[in-house]
Design a protein around this motif. Sequence first.
Motif, PDB file in Angstrom:
ATOM      1  N   MET A   1       0.773  13.876   0.960  1.00  0.00           N
ATOM      2  CA  MET A   1       1.042  12.988  -0.140  1.00  0.00           C
ATOM      3  C   MET A   1       1.394  11.619   0.442  1.00  0.00           C
ATOM      4  N   THR A   2       0.716  10.589  -0.003  1.00  0.00           N
ATOM      5  CA  THR A   2       0.991   9.229   0.440  1.00  0.00           C
ATOM      6  C   THR A   2       1.828   8.521  -0.615  1.00  0.00           C
ATOM      7  N   ILE A   3       2.922   7.946  -0.171  1.00  0.00           N
ATOM      8  CA  ILE A   3       3.778   7.167  -1.059  1.00  0.00           C
ATOM      9  C   ILE A   3       3.805   5.748  -0.534  1.00  0.00           C
ATOM     10  N   CYS A   4       3.524   4.807  -1.411  1.00  0.00           N
ATOM     11  CA  CYS A   4       3.508   3.400  -1.030  1.00  0.00           C
ATOM     12  C   CYS A   4       4.624   2.667  -1.746  1.00  0.00           C
ATOM     13  N   GLU A   5       5.140   1.658  -1.094  1.00  0.00           N
ATOM     14  CA  GLU A   5       6.146   0.812  -1.718  1.00  0.00           C
ATOM     15  C   GLU A   5       5.441  -0.343  -2.392  1.00  0.00           C
ATOM     16  N   ILE A   6       5.629  -0.469  -3.691  1.00  0.00           N
ATOM     17  CA  ILE A   6       4.998  -1.528  -4.453  1.00  0.00           C
ATOM     18  C   ILE A   6       6.067  -2.551  -4.808  1.00  0.00           C
ATOM     19  N   ARG A   7       5.846  -3.793  -4.434  1.00  0.00           N
ATOM     20  CA  ARG A   7       6.837  -4.859  -4.638  1.00  0.00           C
ATOM     21  C   ARG A   7       6.453  -5.780  -5.783  1.00  0.00           C
ATOM     22  N   GLY A   8       5.206  -5.682  -6.279  1.00  0.00           N
ATOM     23  CA  GLY A   8       4.816  -6.559  -7.373  1.00  0.00           C
ATOM     24  C   GLY A   8       3.321  -6.528  -7.596  1.00  0.00           C
ATOM     25  N   ILE A   9       2.883  -7.430  -8.456  1.00  0.00           N
ATOM     26  CA  ILE A   9       1.469  -7.546  -8.780  1.00  0.00           C
ATOM     27  C   ILE A   9       1.118  -9.032  -8.810  1.00  0.00           C
ATOM     28  N   GLY A  10       0.005  -9.381  -8.178  1.00  0.00           N
ATOM     29  CA  GLY A  10      -0.397 -10.782  -8.110  1.00  0.00           C
ATOM     30  C   GLY A  10      -1.365 -11.136  -9.220  1.00  0.00           C
ATOM     31  N   GLY A  11      -2.294 -12.005  -8.904  1.00  0.00           N
ATOM     32  CA  GLY A  11      -3.306 -12.415  -9.869  1.00  0.00           C
ATOM     33  C   GLY A  11      -2.694 -13.177 -11.030  1.00  0.00           C
ATOM     34  N   GLN A  12      -3.207 -12.928 -12.209  1.00  0.00           N
ATOM     35  CA  GLN A  12      -2.734 -13.658 -13.387  1.00  0.00           C
ATOM     36  C   GLN A  12      -1.299 -13.323 -13.753  1.00  0.00           C
ATOM     37  N   TYR A  13      -0.800 -12.156 -13.326  1.00  0.00           N
ATOM     38  CA  TYR A  13       0.562 -11.752 -13.675  1.00  0.00           C
ATOM     39  C   TYR A  13       1.597 -12.371 -12.739  1.00  0.00           C
ATOM     40  N   ASN A  14       1.318 -12.358 -11.435  1.00  0.00           N
ATOM     41  CA  ASN A  14       2.178 -12.960 -10.422  1.00  0.00           C
ATOM     42  C   ASN A  14       3.652 -12.580 -10.609  1.00  0.00           C
ATOM     43  N   LEU A  15       3.890 -11.278 -10.735  1.00  0.00           N
ATOM     44  CA  LEU A  15       5.249 -10.751 -10.901  1.00  0.00           C
ATOM     45  C   LEU A  15       5.623  -9.933  -9.674  1.00  0.00           C
ATOM     46  N   PHE A  16       6.798 -10.219  -9.108  1.00  0.00           N
ATOM     47  CA  PHE A  16       7.240  -9.512  -7.916  1.00  0.00           C
ATOM     48  C   PHE A  16       8.714  -9.166  -8.044  1.00  0.00           C
ATOM     49  N   LEU A  17       9.077  -8.022  -7.506  1.00  0.00           N
ATOM     50  CA  LEU A  17      10.482  -7.637  -7.447  1.00  0.00           C
ATOM     51  C   LEU A  17      11.190  -8.534  -6.449  1.00  0.00           C
ATOM     52  N   PRO A  18      12.476  -8.820  -6.666  1.00  0.00           N
ATOM     53  CA  PRO A  18      13.197  -9.639  -5.687  1.00  0.00           C
ATOM     54  C   PRO A  18      13.317  -8.904  -4.357  1.00  0.00           C
ATOM     55  N   GLU A  19      13.319  -9.681  -3.294  1.00  0.00           N
ATOM     56  CA  GLU A  19      13.501  -9.098  -1.958  1.00  0.00           C
ATOM     57  C   GLU A  19      14.900  -8.507  -1.844  1.00  0.00           C
ATOM     58  N   ASP A  20      15.004  -7.417  -1.127  1.00  0.00           N
ATOM     59  CA  ASP A  20      16.289  -6.765  -0.920  1.00  0.00           C
ATOM     60  C   ASP A  20      16.945  -7.388   0.309  1.00  0.00           C
ATOM     61  N   ASP A  21      17.822  -8.362   0.073  1.00  0.00           N
ATOM     62  CA  ASP A  21      18.462  -9.053   1.188  1.00  0.00           C
ATOM     63  C   ASP A  21      19.960  -8.764   1.249  1.00  0.00           C
ATOM     64  N   GLU A  22      20.344  -7.610   0.702  1.00  0.00           N
ATOM     65  CA  GLU A  22      21.761  -7.233   0.760  1.00  0.00           C
ATOM     66  C   GLU A  22      22.177  -6.987   2.201  1.00  0.00           C
ATOM     67  N   LYS A  23      23.315  -7.502   2.555  1.00  0.00           N
ATOM     68  CA  LYS A  23      23.854  -7.299   3.894  1.00  0.00           C
ATOM     69  C   LYS A  23      24.749  -6.058   3.888  1.00  0.00           C
ATOM     70  N   MET A  24      24.451  -5.149   4.792  1.00  0.00           N
ATOM     71  CA  MET A  24      25.298  -3.967   4.947  1.00  0.00           C
ATOM     72  C   MET A  24      26.511  -4.368   5.788  1.00  0.00           C
TER      73      MET A  24
END
Length: 128
Positions: A1-24
């Motif tokens: 089973m392949t699982i991919c991380e999807i961060r957003g969609i480009g093209g006409q939608y151009n929507l992306f999840l914010p980058e995870d820049d939390e500091k541990m």
Amino acid sequence: MTICEIRGIGGQYNLFLPEDDEKMIILNQEIPVKYTILQGKHAVGTILLGALISLSEKKAQLRSPHSLELLSNLKLKLLIDAEMATEEEHIYAKVIQQSNVDEHLFLLWLTAIPPKASAILNALRQPG
């Protein structure tokens, strides 16, 4: 089973999840916890012991001598406060990564934190 991380969609939608820049933040002292693995909404198996060793607002790193499967749901209880150890409030988390360096370190996504536990974790994340 392949699982991919999807961060957003480009093209006409151009929507992306914010980058995870939390500091541990590495804790000065490990937080002992007891936890159980959930199947659905029910705890299965025995109560296991571990320790939180670093925190961010939404994540924690768990050191545990027990192996955990990725995407397992956990129900945790902090063991640093005698009053909290007897209360029924639990932190819920999902195992999202196992360390490549140490097989006993797991990255957790904190999915639900009760107010008292949240206050304790917030205080531990503060410098000083």
